[in-house]
Design a protein around this motif. Sequence first.
Motif, short mmCIF file in Angstrom:
data_model
loop_
_atom_site.label_atom_id
_atom_site.label_comp_id
_atom_site.label_asym_id
_atom_site.label_seq_id
_atom_site.Cartn_x
_atom_site.Cartn_y
_atom_site.Cartn_z
N GLU A 91 0.83 -1.20 0.00
CA GLU A 91 0.00 0.00 0.00
C GLU A 91 0.86 1.26 0.00
OE1 GLU A 91 -3.01 0.12 2.97
OE2 GLU A 91 -3.71 -1.93 2.59
N LEU A 92 1.96 1.21 0.73
CA LEU A 92 2.83 2.38 0.82
C LEU A 92 3.40 2.74 -0.55
CD1 LEU A 92 4.23 4.52 2.58
CD2 LEU A 92 6.07 2.85 2.96
N LEU A 93 3.83 1.75 -1.32
CA LEU A 93 4.47 2.03 -2.61
C LEU A 93 3.53 2.69 -3.61
CD1 LEU A 93 6.78 -1.04 -3.35
CD2 LEU A 93 7.47 1.35 -3.12
N THR A 94 2.23 2.50 -3.45
CA THR A 94 1.31 3.11 -4.42
C THR A 94 1.40 4.63 -4.42
OG1 THR A 94 -0.50 3.10 -2.80
CG2 THR A 94 -0.32 1.20 -4.27
N ARG A 95 1.93 5.21 -3.34
CA ARG A 95 2.11 6.66 -3.31
C ARG A 95 3.27 7.10 -4.20
NH1 ARG A 95 0.62 11.22 -0.69
NH2 ARG A 95 2.20 12.83 -0.36
N TYR A 96 4.24 6.21 -4.42
CA TYR A 96 5.47 6.61 -5.08
C TYR A 96 5.64 6.05 -6.50
CZ TYR A 96 6.31 7.69 -0.23
OH TYR A 96 6.18 8.18 1.05
N VAL A 97 4.83 5.06 -6.86
CA VAL A 97 5.00 4.44 -8.18
C VAL A 97 3.64 4.29 -8.86
CG1 VAL A 97 6.97 3.13 -7.32
CG2 VAL A 97 4.73 2.03 -7.42
#
Length: 639
Positions: free
Chosen positions: A598-604
């Motif tokens: 879930e966290l990575l969806t902010r950056y990629v």
Amino acid sequence: MRERAKRAAIGIITHIIRCGGHIEPQRRTNLGRHFVCGIFGLVAKTGSVDARRVDQLTDLVAHRGPDGRGVRVKGNVGLGHRRLAIIDLTDDGAQPMRDRRFPVWITYNGEIYNYLELRSELASLGYAFFTASDTEVLLAAYICWGTKCLERLNGMWSFAIHDERDNTLFCARDRFGVKPFYYVDTVTEFAFGSEIRQLLPLIERPVAEDDLVNDFLVCGLTDHTNRTFFKGIEKLPPGHWMRVDITTGKAAIERYYSLAPCRLAVDEESSAELLRELLDDAVRLRLRSDVRVGTCLSGGLDSSSVATLAARRYAQGSNERFFAITAVSEQASNNEEAYAAEVAEKSELNWLRTKPGYEDFASTAEALLDVQEEPFAGPSIMMQHEVMKSARSNGVIVLLDGQGGDETLLGYHRYYAAWLLDHFRRGGLRGFLSAFRAATQAGVSSWRLLMYLFGASSARLRGAYYRWRYAFLKNPGLPEPLRRFARATKDAQGMQVLEITETNLPMLLRFEDKNSMRFGIETRLPFLDYRFVEFALALPTHVKLNKGWAKWPLRMAMNDLLPSRISWRTDKIGFAAPDQLWLTRHSAAMYDRVITSELLTRYVDMQILKRKFHRLDLGMRWRLYCVALWGERFQVQAP
């Protein structure tokens, strides 16, 4: 030139003596009580401190200090300490410690290597000592000299002193940040600790620092700012002190040390002679211990130099061989075992080896995230982790290491750009081509020289490359420190200062501290003795990088002690993991964690990433995986 070199030599030797370099020969006796540990402190801005809370948060770093603990709470101030005993294993010198004359308390993590000289000086000024600890000397030095005491210390430290006379908390971190000092400053509390985990309960929720996550994903850069990956948790910068007003809770930070660029007029022969004397003395100071001492040995020039000098010194006061530990890679292309074996044989070391395999890596990757607390750029950190684990299991509690040798002596290929430009300025095209040819003869490829000369020196070109290569990132911008790095490539000394203070060394020191202290191991770094750093930094570029050879003075200084194929090695590996083998095999597992993060969806852009993941370079796959694991382990939320 000879006369100038002689004057410089006299000045350096005088500086060594004045700063506590030459003292009595090393003996394995109770010279004093040293404690490299874990610390904690809490200041309540309203009301009193909860003693149970101080207890609990202190014990979160019990691994850093398995030999004892102490807590002191009074009013709105609490101090905690976990002890790792290194010299004199009795209970004297327990912390938090109070001065016998004044209501001044200290909790301290570190080693003051010149504490005997300071103790003698303070005794001559009328100070009485009741223990043999460097903690008591540090406390007396603060009472005598105030903030100026930091200028007199040779060592590594992170401490806080509660001075009840003016109701302040005085905190300080060593010159280069060998020992950590994290803190939070909220509306209701100020707190500090040796590790981030102690401070997480004091913030509302773990939230990612957007720009730091982006910087890491773009190029693996970490530890280049005083902020951590957790919003609201910061670091006291190296070479700084902090004073907290206990009444108001307000904190003020001030720098007490900086690397001031200067130049020494010293020739090649004198530089090698003085360099060896300084390094040998730094090693000698760091051998003081009443527990077993050893060293990390990769087989490279830096670790081999430290191991060789330490073994010679150690043999003077011990009947056992000096321990050395090597992490052996499964991958032939970065396996340095043969080099380490030569050093071990020549210096008659008690040589231990550890050889982690893929299964070890796969089962340890998530635990490593817990140890490090923040993302890290590759699995090679596991090799160091395994060295520390092996040291503890063999009863080696203190390890010397070669960290800092590359940054102080132009050990990286990227320094060649400034060196080549310097030859161009002094000798025109002919001088440039001569230097270029010398570098290739010393083992540096033409392609690498051109890459650093033209690619790394252009922030615009480097930024465009990242945007093209990592188009799935939502913000693939070039980190600001790399823009400064691009400007600094024309000045070797400027690059050194940048790498020591921002872009390289802080990251390596974080890895070292967390890996070693997880197993209750103290690591000592002779190349970061501030006398050595200042001397090496001041050496002319053409002396440090001479005839195409990086780290020329160290090679010459150790030429008679090291096997020639070590002192004149042209490649650099270190404790490198078999990345190609491990990450290729682990790629499917990494993909599963990445696409569900879930966290990575902010950056990629996850849809693009799903299509491209298995075509990405292994370094990027690891970075994405590492952020995903970090987000899961610490339940980190996007802002």
